[in-house]
Scaffold this motif. Structure first.
Motif, PDB file in Angstrom:
ATOM      1  N   PHE A   1       2.118   1.675  -3.469  1.00 19.19           N
ATOM      2  CA  PHE A   1       0.976   2.353  -4.323  1.00 19.19           C
ATOM      3  C   PHE A   1       0.722   3.862  -4.072  1.00 19.19           C
ATOM      4  O   PHE A   1       0.644   4.522  -5.000  1.00 19.19           O
ATOM      5  CB  PHE A   1      -0.415   1.429  -3.768  1.00 19.19           C
TER       6      PHE A   1
ATOM      7  N   CYS B   1       1.467   5.991  -7.348  1.00 16.90           N
ATOM      8  CA  CYS B   1       0.024   6.595  -7.870  1.00 16.90           C
ATOM      9  C   CYS B   1      -0.517   7.844  -7.545  1.00 16.90           C
ATOM     10  O   CYS B   1      -1.036   8.744  -7.968  1.00 16.90           O
ATOM     11  CB  CYS B   1      -1.068   5.568  -7.612  1.00 16.90           C
ATOM     12  N   HIS B   2       0.313   8.505  -6.060  1.00 18.07           N
ATOM     13  CA  HIS B   2      -0.252   9.714  -5.622  1.00 18.07           C
ATOM     14  C   HIS B   2       1.110  10.466  -5.151  1.00 18.07           C
ATOM     15  O   HIS B   2       1.157  10.608  -3.740  1.00 18.07           O
ATOM     16  CB  HIS B   2      -1.190   9.663  -4.507  1.00 18.07           C
TER      17      HIS B   2
ATOM     18  N   CYS C   1      -0.658   0.182 -13.812  1.00 16.96           N
ATOM     19  CA  CYS C   1      -1.449   1.000 -14.770  1.00 16.96           C
ATOM     20  C   CYS C   1      -0.941   2.442 -14.658  1.00 16.96           C
ATOM     21  O   CYS C   1      -0.679   2.997 -15.693  1.00 16.96           O
ATOM     22  CB  CYS C   1      -2.979   0.865 -14.101  1.00 16.96           C
ATOM     23  N   SER C   2      -0.289   3.040 -13.547  1.00 18.74           N
ATOM     24  CA  SER C   2       0.115   4.219 -13.376  1.00 18.74           C
ATOM     25  C   SER C   2       1.567   4.230 -14.078  1.00 18.74           C
ATOM     26  O   SER C   2       1.875   5.219 -14.857  1.00 18.74           O
ATOM     27  CB  SER C   2       0.297   4.737 -11.904  1.00 18.74           C
TER      28      SER C   2
ATOM     29  N   TYR D   1       0.807  -1.253   0.074  1.00 20.41           N
ATOM     30  CA  TYR D   1       0.085   0.066  -0.153  1.00 20.41           C
ATOM     31  C   TYR D   1       0.755   1.160  -0.113  1.00 20.41           C
ATOM     32  O   TYR D   1       0.398   2.318  -0.612  1.00 20.41           O
ATOM     33  CB  TYR D   1      -0.925   0.055   1.048  1.00 20.41           C
TER      34      TYR D   1
ATOM     35  N   LEU E   1      -4.058  -6.068  -5.727  1.00 21.46           N
ATOM     36  CA  LEU E   1      -4.599  -4.896  -6.102  1.00 21.46           C
ATOM     37  C   LEU E   1      -3.845  -3.637  -6.063  1.00 21.46           C
ATOM     38  O   LEU E   1      -3.814  -2.744  -7.107  1.00 21.46           O
ATOM     39  CB  LEU E   1      -5.783  -4.522  -5.360  1.00 21.46           C
ATOM     40  N   SER E   2      -2.944  -3.530  -5.115  1.00 19.12           N
ATOM     41  CA  SER E   2      -1.986  -2.324  -4.946  1.00 19.12           C
ATOM     42  C   SER E   2      -0.915  -2.323  -6.338  1.00 19.12           C
ATOM     43  O   SER E   2      -0.935  -1.131  -7.118  1.00 19.12           O
ATOM     44  CB  SER E   2      -1.194  -2.198  -3.708  1.00 19.12           C
ATOM     45  N   TYR E   3      -0.443  -3.516  -6.733  1.00 13.47           N
ATOM     46  CA  TYR E   3       0.468  -3.561  -7.871  1.00 13.47           C
ATOM     47  C   TYR E   3      -0.363  -3.408  -9.191  1.00 13.47           C
ATOM     48  O   TYR E   3       0.241  -2.998  -9.991  1.00 13.47           O
ATOM     49  CB  TYR E   3       1.130  -4.830  -7.628  1.00 13.47           C
ATOM     50  N   SER E   4      -1.615  -3.780  -9.195  1.00 19.28           N
ATOM     51  CA  SER E   4      -2.296  -3.646 -10.714  1.00 19.28           C
ATOM     52  C   SER E   4      -2.334  -2.277 -10.900  1.00 19.28           C
ATOM     53  O   SER E   4      -2.289  -1.677 -12.034  1.00 19.28           O
ATOM     54  CB  SER E   4      -3.519  -4.014 -10.441  1.00 19.28           C
ATOM     55  N   ARG E   5      -2.798  -1.451  -9.755  1.00 15.53           N
ATOM     56  CA  ARG E   5      -2.923   0.044  -9.831  1.00 15.53           C
ATOM     57  C   ARG E   5      -1.591   0.724 -10.203  1.00 15.53           C
ATOM     58  O   ARG E   5      -1.425   1.877 -10.793  1.00 15.53           O
ATOM     59  CB  ARG E   5      -3.451   0.732  -8.660  1.00 15.53           C
TER      60      ARG E   5
END
Length: 312
Positions: A123, A127-128, A223-224, A120, A216-220
């Motif tokens: 992520f 991503c942020h 994508c980023s 997390y 889920l964290s690594y899928s996002r």
């Protein structure tokens, strides 16, 4: 073995990896070396993070807790194994066996949850990035750490408590070098249906949700990263996840290997050897993975060693 008086506490015997006297000294030397490397390596990671102010960030705060968990994880099993080899004794008390199972489960769950929290953290960082320090503030990090420790401590209780309800024969021979819960359940003289339900329920929940969180964290993250236009930017983003991905792959890969080996062979001795992978090899390799793949960690370790070894 004939069932004995169940009002009397049974005696557990850990048969270890081998009963051949000629290789006991080899096993002692090998496991002592692995244990010392594990403790020393993880302790170096913790000290480097504490002493270097540049590493006082959420990622390294979680890493220091993972290193502490790895030290405790191996310490629940290996010292007792070494003591038994050295004293040529296979005995472990009933209370000692239950206690070993409990703390082994606690730190196994803790490793799993910390890897999820670290996913997390990566992520949010990728991503942020502009809001990273706002989101991953000290209060949230403390709450996440408290939650992982609390879930681990409480999550290990059902298996240990239900174990105390079982009755055993007077002498229980365990084909393992520690009191692994599935192996001990096979040797109970009473019905183990509830224990197996609890075992599969806890294992399923504590395995499914953390792994789902990591995926889920690594899928996002993927994508980023794919939206980054430059190759250098993609490499830099992926490189910040390399160490954590290696640790996740090693942890789940060894656990899956142990599960498959026990499922396919149904051989306790083979399962005991396979257990070495996640009880010793994974905690030992984690410090090497982070120190070899992380420039900040290598710099902090060099600084720590130089300060330690240089004359005052």
């Amino acid at each position: 073995m004939q069932p004995g008086n169940h009002s009397q506490l049974p005696i557990f015997l850990l048969l270890g990896l081998s009963e051949k006297p000629e290789i006991q000294s080899v096993l002692f030397g090998l496991f002592l070396s692995l244990y010392l490397v594990t403790v020393f390596g993880n302790l170096l990671i913790i000290l480097a993070i504490i002493t270097d102010s540049h590493l006082h960030t959420p990622m390294y705060l979680f890493l220091s807790n993972l290193s502490l968990s790895d030290i405790c994880f191996t310490s629940t099993t290996i010292p007792k194994m070494l003591l038994n080899i050295q004293t040529q004794s296979k005995a472990i008390t009933y209370t000692g066996c239950i206690t070993q199972m409990y703390f082994f489960t606690v730190f196994g769950l803790l490793d799993n949850l910390l890897l999820t929290v670290m996913a997390y953290d990566r992520f949010v960082a990728i991503c942020h990035p502009l809001h990273y320090m706002v989101i991953m503030n000290l209060r949230l990090c403390a709450q996440l750490l408290l939650l992982t420790w609390l879930i681990s401590v409480l999550g290990a209780l059902p298996e240990s408590l239900t174990m105390s309800w079982l009755s055993f024969c007077t002498i229980v021979e365990i084909q393992h070098y520690f009191c692994e819960l599935p192996e001990v359940l096979k040797l109970a003289c009473s019905d183990t249906f509830i224990n197996n339900v609890v075992l599969y329920l806890v294992t399923g929940l504590m395995g499914f949700f953390p792994l789902t969180g990591i995926l889920l964290s690594y899928s996002r993250i993927v994508c980023s990263v794919l939206r980054i236009s430059t190759t250098g930017g993609k490499y830099k983003a992926f490189s910040t996840c390399g160490s954590h991905l290696s640790m996740v792959s090693l942890f789940y890969g060894t656990c899956l290997g142990v599960y498959l080996s026990s499922t396919w062979t149904h051989d306790s001795q083979t399962g005991a050897f396979a257990s070495v992978l996640y009880t010793m090899v994974t905690p030992m390799l984690n410090p090497f993975i982070y120190s070899l793949r992380n420039r900040d960690m290598k710099r902090a370790l060099r600084k720590l060693l130089c300060n330690t070894l240089s004359p005052q």
